[in-house]
Design a protein around this motif. Sequence first.
Motif, PDB file in Angstrom:
ATOM      1  N   VAL A 125      30.854  23.454  13.862  1.00  0.00           N
ATOM      2  CA  VAL A 125      29.769  22.686  13.241  1.00  0.00           C
ATOM      3  C   VAL A 125      28.737  22.358  14.306  1.00  0.00           C
ATOM      4  N   LYS A 126      27.478  22.586  13.978  1.00  0.00           N
ATOM      5  CA  LYS A 126      26.385  22.328  14.916  1.00  0.00           C
ATOM      6  C   LYS A 126      25.623  21.077  14.495  1.00  0.00           C
ATOM      7  N   LEU A 127      25.225  20.286  15.472  1.00  0.00           N
ATOM      8  CA  LEU A 127      24.479  19.060  15.193  1.00  0.00           C
ATOM      9  C   LEU A 127      23.171  19.353  14.466  1.00  0.00           C
ATOM     10  N   GLU A 128      22.515  20.444  14.829  1.00  0.00           N
ATOM     11  CA  GLU A 128      21.248  20.786  14.174  1.00  0.00           C
ATOM     12  C   GLU A 128      21.452  21.078  12.692  1.00  0.00           C
ATOM     13  N   ASP A 129      22.623  21.601  12.325  1.00  0.00           N
ATOM     14  CA  ASP A 129      22.906  21.864  10.914  1.00  0.00           C
ATOM     15  C   ASP A 129      23.160  20.568  10.147  1.00  0.00           C
ATOM     16  N   ILE A 130      23.787  19.591  10.801  1.00  0.00           N
ATOM     17  CA  ILE A 130      23.976  18.283  10.173  1.00  0.00           C
ATOM     18  C   ILE A 130      22.619  17.637   9.930  1.00  0.00           C
ATOM     19  N   LYS A 131      21.742  17.706  10.928  1.00  0.00           N
ATOM     20  CA  LYS A 131      20.392  17.152  10.774  1.00  0.00           C
ATOM     21  C   LYS A 131      19.647  17.835   9.627  1.00  0.00           C
ATOM     22  N   GLU A 132      19.720  19.158   9.573  1.00  0.00           N
ATOM     23  CA  GLU A 132      19.037  19.909   8.519  1.00  0.00           C
ATOM     24  C   GLU A 132      19.558  19.535   7.135  1.00  0.00           C
ATOM     25  N   ALA A 133      20.866  19.393   7.023  1.00  0.00           N
ATOM     26  CA  ALA A 133      21.463  19.030   5.735  1.00  0.00           C
ATOM     27  C   ALA A 133      20.996  17.652   5.290  1.00  0.00           C
ATOM     28  N   LEU A 134      20.928  16.699   6.211  1.00  0.00           N
ATOM     29  CA  LEU A 134      20.506  15.346   5.852  1.00  0.00           C
ATOM     30  C   LEU A 134      19.017  15.256   5.517  1.00  0.00           C
ATOM     31  N   GLU A 135      18.216  16.170   6.034  1.00  0.00           N
ATOM     32  CA  GLU A 135      16.791  16.167   5.715  1.00  0.00           C
ATOM     33  C   GLU A 135      16.546  16.390   4.225  1.00  0.00           C
ATOM     34  N   ASN A 136      17.523  16.962   3.532  1.00  0.00           N
ATOM     35  CA  ASN A 136      17.412  17.138   2.087  1.00  0.00           C
ATOM     36  C   ASN A 136      17.605  15.826   1.332  1.00  0.00           C
ATOM     37  N   VAL A 137      18.139  14.821   1.999  1.00  0.00           N
ATOM     38  CA  VAL A 137      18.411  13.533   1.359  1.00  0.00           C
ATOM     39  C   VAL A 137      17.473  12.442   1.870  1.00  0.00           C
ATOM     40  N   GLY A 138      17.065  12.514   3.123  1.00  0.00           N
ATOM     41  CA  GLY A 138      16.192  11.487   3.679  1.00  0.00           C
ATOM     42  C   GLY A 138      15.840  11.767   5.122  1.00  0.00           C
ATOM     43  N   ASN A 139      15.325  10.729   5.790  1.00  0.00           N
ATOM     44  CA  ASN A 139      14.927  10.822   7.194  1.00  0.00           C
ATOM     45  C   ASN A 139      15.929  10.076   8.057  1.00  0.00           C
ATOM     46  N   ILE A 140      16.437  10.732   9.069  1.00  0.00           N
ATOM     47  CA  ILE A 140      17.400  10.102   9.965  1.00  0.00           C
ATOM     48  C   ILE A 140      16.658   9.144  10.893  1.00  0.00           C
ATOM     49  N   ARG A 141      17.040   7.871  10.842  1.00  0.00           N
ATOM     50  CA  ARG A 141      16.435   6.850  11.697  1.00  0.00           C
ATOM     51  C   ARG A 141      17.342   6.485  12.868  1.00  0.00           C
ATOM     52  N   VAL A 142      18.656   6.511  12.621  1.00  0.00           N
ATOM     53  CA  VAL A 142      19.649   6.206  13.643  1.00  0.00           C
ATOM     54  C   VAL A 142      20.653   7.343  13.626  1.00  0.00           C
ATOM     55  N   ALA A 143      20.957   7.900  14.795  1.00  0.00           N
ATOM     56  CA  ALA A 143      21.918   9.002  14.877  1.00  0.00           C
ATOM     57  C   ALA A 143      22.813   8.801  16.093  1.00  0.00           C
ATOM     58  N   LYS A 144      24.093   8.533  15.815  1.00  0.00           N
ATOM     59  CA  LYS A 144      25.048   8.271  16.890  1.00  0.00           C
ATOM     60  C   LYS A 144      26.257   9.174  16.741  1.00  0.00           C
ATOM     61  N   VAL A 145      26.800   9.588  17.875  1.00  0.00           N
ATOM     62  CA  VAL A 145      28.034  10.372  17.898  1.00  0.00           C
ATOM     63  C   VAL A 145      29.048   9.594  18.724  1.00  0.00           C
ATOM     64  N   VAL A 146      30.164   9.253  18.099  1.00  0.00           N
ATOM     65  CA  VAL A 146      31.214   8.517  18.798  1.00  0.00           C
ATOM     66  C   VAL A 146      32.230   9.522  19.321  1.00  0.00           C
ATOM     67  N   LEU A 147      32.491   9.450  20.626  1.00  0.00           N
ATOM     68  CA  LEU A 147      33.395  10.370  21.310  1.00  0.00           C
ATOM     69  C   LEU A 147      34.467   9.588  22.060  1.00  0.00           C
ATOM     70  N   ASN A 148      35.580  10.233  22.334  1.00  0.00           N
ATOM     71  CA  ASN A 148      36.578   9.594  23.195  1.00  0.00           C
ATOM     72  C   ASN A 148      36.309   9.981  24.647  1.00  0.00           C
ATOM     73  N   GLN A 149      37.082   9.391  25.551  1.00  0.00           N
ATOM     74  CA  GLN A 149      36.847   9.584  26.978  1.00  0.00           C
ATOM     75  C   GLN A 149      37.134  11.002  27.450  1.00  0.00           C
ATOM     76  N   TYR A 150      37.736  11.826  26.605  1.00  0.00           N
ATOM     77  CA  TYR A 150      38.056  13.201  26.986  1.00  0.00           C
ATOM     78  C   TYR A 150      36.949  14.196  26.625  1.00  0.00           C
ATOM     79  N   ALA A 151      35.846  13.721  26.099  1.00  0.00           N
ATOM     80  CA  ALA A 151      34.752  14.608  25.709  1.00  0.00           C
ATOM     81  C   ALA A 151      34.181  15.311  26.940  1.00  0.00           C
ATOM     82  N   PRO A 152      34.009  16.628  26.872  1.00  0.00           N
ATOM     83  CA  PRO A 152      33.450  17.345  28.022  1.00  0.00           C
ATOM     84  C   PRO A 152      31.974  17.004  28.240  1.00  0.00           C
ATOM     85  N   GLN A 153      31.560  17.065  29.491  1.00  0.00           N
ATOM     86  CA  GLN A 153      30.176  16.739  29.846  1.00  0.00           C
ATOM     87  C   GLN A 153      29.172  17.624  29.099  1.00  0.00           C
TER      88      GLN A 153
END
Length: 172
Positions: free
Chosen positions: A49-77
């Motif tokens: 899954v690509k972040l740009e595809d999530i953004k594109e999908a949501l544009e069909n419903v509205g405008n994203i004002r806040v966008a956060k990704v919650v990760l654990n400490q093992y997330a690669p740089q």
Amino acid sequence: MRDKLFRILRRGEVEKEEKEEVRKAKKIQKRSIGLIIDGPNILRKEFGVKLEDIKEALENVGNIRVAKVVLNQYAPQGLIEAIVNQGFEPIIVAGDTDVRIAIEAMELIYNSDVEAIAIATRDADFLPIISEAKRKGKVAIVIGVEPGFSVALQNAADYVITMEGSHGGDTK
């Protein structure tokens, strides 16, 4: 032109009406959306899954004002950099991410500038968040990917976006 990598379904409608629903979704007044992505659950290499595809999908419903990704400490740089490059705010959590996702979601639910709450997860643990969002008059959107996309979560939401990843791609 590439094929769309997502489907939008409005709760209660059958899949064969999907094209009509996407057409209607484009005509809906643009809402302000607060998006929270459950990184360890959605941004896995096996889903692609690509972040740009999530953004594109949501544009069909509205405008994203806040966008956060919650990760654990093992997330690669590299993943953190990709998140920042797509305009999302990375939130790094020591341990389990579910509590932080719930806190971020509650902040959005009680934010009067946000009309819709979108949670990208497959996890039924967030069903109370969807219920609270709807109780407070927010539009509830869930974004997920198979396998393991909670049916209960899908049934509770106003909009369901099922991502169709590239299976093995990156998240950029």
